[in-house]
Design a protein around this motif. Structure first.
Motif, PDB file in Angstrom:
ATOM      1  N   ILE A  87      73.824 -35.996  63.031  1.00 52.53           N
ATOM      2  CA  ILE A  87      73.207 -36.045  64.274  1.00 52.53           C
ATOM      3  C   ILE A  87      72.278 -34.935  64.155  1.00 52.53           C
ATOM      4  N   GLY A  88      72.128 -34.164  63.022  1.00 53.93           N
ATOM      5  CA  GLY A  88      71.486 -32.938  62.784  1.00 53.93           C
ATOM      6  C   GLY A  88      71.465 -32.523  61.341  1.00 53.93           C
ATOM      7  N   GLU A  89      70.242 -31.786  60.902  1.00 50.44           N
ATOM      8  CA  GLU A  89      70.274 -31.441  59.691  1.00 50.44           C
ATOM      9  C   GLU A  89      69.394 -29.826  59.509  1.00 50.44           C
ATOM     10  N   GLY A  90      69.772 -29.025  58.632  1.00 46.87           N
ATOM     11  CA  GLY A  90      69.056 -27.775  58.703  1.00 46.87           C
ATOM     12  C   GLY A  90      68.705 -27.379  57.240  1.00 46.87           C
ATOM     13  N   ALA A  91      68.579 -26.179  57.158  1.00 46.88           N
ATOM     14  CA  ALA A  91      68.073 -25.581  55.708  1.00 46.88           C
ATOM     15  C   ALA A  91      69.232 -25.634  54.555  1.00 46.88           C
ATOM     16  N   PHE A  92      70.570 -25.473  55.202  1.00 41.86           N
ATOM     17  CA  PHE A  92      71.600 -25.490  54.178  1.00 41.86           C
ATOM     18  C   PHE A  92      72.693 -26.607  54.173  1.00 41.86           C
ATOM     19  N   GLY A  93      72.539 -27.344  55.525  1.00 43.80           N
ATOM     20  CA  GLY A  93      73.471 -28.310  55.721  1.00 43.80           C
ATOM     21  C   GLY A  93      72.996 -29.246  56.786  1.00 43.80           C
ATOM     22  N   ALA A  94      73.935 -30.377  56.868  1.00 42.28           N
ATOM     23  CA  ALA A  94      73.740 -31.322  58.014  1.00 42.28           C
ATOM     24  C   ALA A  94      74.984 -31.362  58.898  1.00 42.28           C
ATOM     25  N   VAL A  95      74.870 -32.041  59.958  1.00 45.53           N
ATOM     26  CA  VAL A  95      75.797 -31.869  60.999  1.00 45.53           C
ATOM     27  C   VAL A  95      75.963 -33.509  61.181  1.00 45.53           C
ATOM     28  N   SER A  96      77.168 -33.889  61.453  1.00 43.65           N
ATOM     29  CA  SER A  96      77.547 -35.179  61.539  1.00 43.65           C
ATOM     30  C   SER A  96      78.573 -35.281  62.659  1.00 43.65           C
ATOM     31  N   LYS A  97      78.265 -36.404  63.422  1.00 44.13           N
ATOM     32  CA  LYS A  97      79.386 -36.806  64.574  1.00 44.13           C
ATOM     33  C   LYS A  97      80.468 -37.321  63.778  1.00 44.13           C
ATOM     34  N   ALA A  98      81.931 -37.000  64.272  1.00 40.80           N
ATOM     35  CA  ALA A  98      82.978 -37.648  63.603  1.00 40.80           C
ATOM     36  C   ALA A  98      84.295 -37.909  64.273  1.00 40.80           C
ATOM     37  N   ARG A  99      85.238 -38.435  64.125  1.00 42.37           N
ATOM     38  CA  ARG A  99      86.390 -38.706  64.836  1.00 42.37           C
ATOM     39  C   ARG A  99      87.549 -38.246  64.088  1.00 42.37           C
ATOM     40  N   HIS A 100      88.707 -37.514  64.581  1.00 45.62           N
ATOM     41  CA  HIS A 100      89.764 -37.166  63.818  1.00 45.62           C
ATOM     42  C   HIS A 100      90.629 -38.431  63.873  1.00 45.62           C
ATOM     43  N   LEU A 101      91.183 -38.778  62.753  1.00 47.07           N
ATOM     44  CA  LEU A 101      91.909 -40.010  62.484  1.00 47.07           C
ATOM     45  C   LEU A 101      93.038 -40.259  63.201  1.00 47.07           C
ATOM     46  N   ARG A 102      93.693 -39.021  63.362  1.00 44.40           N
ATOM     47  CA  ARG A 102      95.069 -38.937  64.294  1.00 44.40           C
ATOM     48  C   ARG A 102      94.832 -39.036  65.528  1.00 44.40           C
ATOM     49  N   THR A 103      94.118 -38.158  66.069  1.00 46.20           N
ATOM     50  CA  THR A 103      93.935 -37.722  67.509  1.00 46.20           C
ATOM     51  C   THR A 103      93.003 -38.679  68.404  1.00 46.20           C
ATOM     52  N   GLY A 104      91.714 -39.184  67.360  1.00 46.55           N
ATOM     53  CA  GLY A 104      90.776 -39.757  67.943  1.00 46.55           C
ATOM     54  C   GLY A 104      89.688 -38.813  68.551  1.00 46.55           C
ATOM     55  N   GLU A 105      90.050 -37.437  68.495  1.00 50.87           N
ATOM     56  CA  GLU A 105      89.092 -36.490  69.132  1.00 50.87           C
ATOM     57  C   GLU A 105      87.509 -36.623  68.495  1.00 50.87           C
ATOM     58  N   ILE A 106      86.413 -36.629  69.264  1.00 52.02           N
ATOM     59  CA  ILE A 106      85.231 -36.762  68.643  1.00 52.02           C
ATOM     60  C   ILE A 106      84.902 -35.029  68.520  1.00 52.02           C
ATOM     61  N   VAL A 107      84.209 -34.766  67.305  1.00 50.73           N
ATOM     62  CA  VAL A 107      83.950 -33.508  66.749  1.00 50.73           C
ATOM     63  C   VAL A 107      82.686 -33.520  66.098  1.00 50.73           C
ATOM     64  N   ALA A 108      82.067 -32.480  65.854  1.00 50.08           N
ATOM     65  CA  ALA A 108      80.794 -32.349  65.036  1.00 50.08           C
ATOM     66  C   ALA A 108      81.150 -31.543  63.760  1.00 50.08           C
ATOM     67  N   ILE A 109      80.893 -32.202  62.560  1.00 49.25           N
ATOM     68  CA  ILE A 109      81.313 -31.432  61.322  1.00 49.25           C
ATOM     69  C   ILE A 109      79.858 -30.909  60.522  1.00 49.25           C
ATOM     70  N   LYS A 110      79.904 -29.722  60.105  1.00 44.88           N
ATOM     71  CA  LYS A 110      78.792 -29.110  59.256  1.00 44.88           C
ATOM     72  C   LYS A 110      79.339 -29.426  57.824  1.00 44.88           C
ATOM     73  N   SER A 111      78.331 -29.728  57.004  1.00 43.53           N
ATOM     74  CA  SER A 111      78.509 -30.008  55.513  1.00 43.53           C
ATOM     75  C   SER A 111      77.421 -29.386  54.733  1.00 43.53           C
ATOM     76  N   ASN A 112      77.666 -28.726  53.684  1.00 41.96           N
ATOM     77  CA  ASN A 112      76.887 -28.044  52.703  1.00 41.96           C
ATOM     78  C   ASN A 112      75.850 -29.122  52.094  1.00 41.96           C
ATOM     79  N   ARG A 113      74.683 -28.769  52.232  1.00 37.75           N
ATOM     80  CA  ARG A 113      73.589 -29.617  51.577  1.00 37.75           C
ATOM     81  C   ARG A 113      73.734 -29.710  50.131  1.00 37.75           C
ATOM     82  N   SER A 114      73.323 -30.797  49.398  1.00 36.47           N
ATOM     83  CA  SER A 114      73.723 -31.100  48.078  1.00 36.47           C
ATOM     84  C   SER A 114      72.767 -29.986  47.379  1.00 36.47           C
ATOM     85  N   GLY A 115      73.361 -29.468  46.578  1.00 32.29           N
ATOM     86  CA  GLY A 115      72.641 -28.366  45.783  1.00 32.29           C
ATOM     87  C   GLY A 115      72.741 -27.019  46.340  1.00 32.29           C
ATOM     88  N   ALA A 116      72.839 -26.844  47.542  1.00 30.60           N
ATOM     89  CA  ALA A 116      72.809 -25.334  48.249  1.00 30.60           C
ATOM     90  C   ALA A 116      74.334 -24.514  47.389  1.00 30.60           C
TER      91      ALA A 116
END
Length: 320
Positions: free
Chosen positions: A40-69
């Motif tokens: 759902i988004g991307e910045g200089a050092f990482g991306a943001v993804s919409k995700a679901r917690h497998l046990r609770t089903g809660e929808i969250v946003a997770i930031k991930s380190n950009r490859s190579g950063a």
């Protein structure tokens, strides 16, 4: 996404969280606990993804380190998570839920509440449909953003990259939340060795463009003025030109201050401010323009603070 949505002034209750917490309230988990849904988004050092917690089903946003950063990117994500944790309880800042680790030591993933689309996307969608923000909507939005930024500043945190793309609009409650503290700085941290021009072109304060030292909370107030103008006019106040052209655009709009009147920028030193005529006259009352003008003062010492802006007639009292 409904482009005719109003920006609500009501605060929605936080979702119930049944997961185990540690002593400071942070959740405990791993990245494998979540199912990634879409980016759902991307910045200089990482991306943001919409995700679901497998046990609770809660929808969250997770930031991930950009490859190579690498470690630098991981350190920035961890720093952002620490600043978000310091903003806990501020209803106008996105909530940090936890920081989980992936496959490696530098593979960190801040987990945030999922809010909704960015204010940038909402403004763009309404512009395409020819549905401008009303002054009442702009006022409600600014009340939330000023209150949120003011609370951050009271806790010694300066965002330094406020813009519509870093403001989220709640899918259900329409509340605004500030996000992406990747460039934020704590007043308790030592100043950098050299002043850098950080931020996004179009929202960078003049003192940052001039590489002045000790730029503080006033840079956020300038950016909020740019956001306010964009809400009122439906388009960016300043075009996304280069840094030097950005400064010229600011001077052209506001007139030339005494301390830069000798800079050869090709603008008449006696030129008056054009701010009132740049689309604000038709859509903003005199009381609203007082706030806009106060936020867009060239000299940071003359610029409104969040508390001062919230105390002006345009924002007090707020109607329902």
């Amino acid at each position: 996404m409904a482009v005719t949505m109003l920006i609500s002034g009501e605060e929605a209750p936080a979702p119930t969280d049944r997961r185990r917490r540690n002593d400071d309230g942070a959740r405990i988990g791993t990245v494998e606990s979540y199912q990634s849904l879409r980016k759902i988004g991307e910045g200089a050092f990482g991306a943001v993804s919409k995700a679901r917690h497998l046990r609770t089903g809660e929808i969250v946003a997770i930031k991930s380190n950009r490859s190579g950063a690498g470690v630098d990117g991981a350190a920035l994500l961890l720093q952002e998570a620490a600043l978000l944790a310091a903003c806990r309880g501020n209803p106008a800042v996105v909530r940090l839920l936890e920081v989980v680790r992936g496959s490696g030591m530098d593979d960190l993933h801040p987990v945030l509440e999922y809010v909704g689309p960015s204010l940038h996307d909402v403004i763009a969608a309404r512009r395409r449909r020819g549905i401008p923000f009303t002054e009442s909507e702009a006022r409600r939005a600014m009340a939330q953003l000023l209150s949120g930024a003011g609370t951050m500043h009271a806790h010694g945190i300066v965002h330094r990259d406020l813009k519509p793309g870093n403001v989220l609009v709640g899918e259900h409650d329409r509340r605004l939340k500030i996000c992406d503290l990747g460039l934020a700085r704590s007043a308790a941290a030592p100043p950098p060795d050299a002043q850098q021009v950080d931020g996004t072109i179009g929202y960078i304060a003049p003192e940052v463009l001039l590489c002045e030292k000790d730029c503080g909370a006033a840079v956020d107030m300038w950016a909020l003025g740019c956001i306010m103008a964009e809400l009122v006019m439906g388009q960016s106040l300043f075009p996304e030109d280069g840094l030097c052209q950005q400064l010229i655009n600011i001077i052209d709009l506001l007139g030339i201050p005494d301390d830069v009147s000798l800079i050869p920028v090709g603008i008449d030193a006696a030129a008056p401010s054009k701010l009132r005529d740049k689309g604000a006259k038709e859509r903003l009352s005199a009381a609203g323009f007082d706030v806009l003008r106060g936020l867009l003062q060239y000299d940071p010492k003359d610029r409104l603070t969040a508390a001062a802006a919230l105390g002006m007639p345009w924002l007090t009292p707020m109607d329902g």
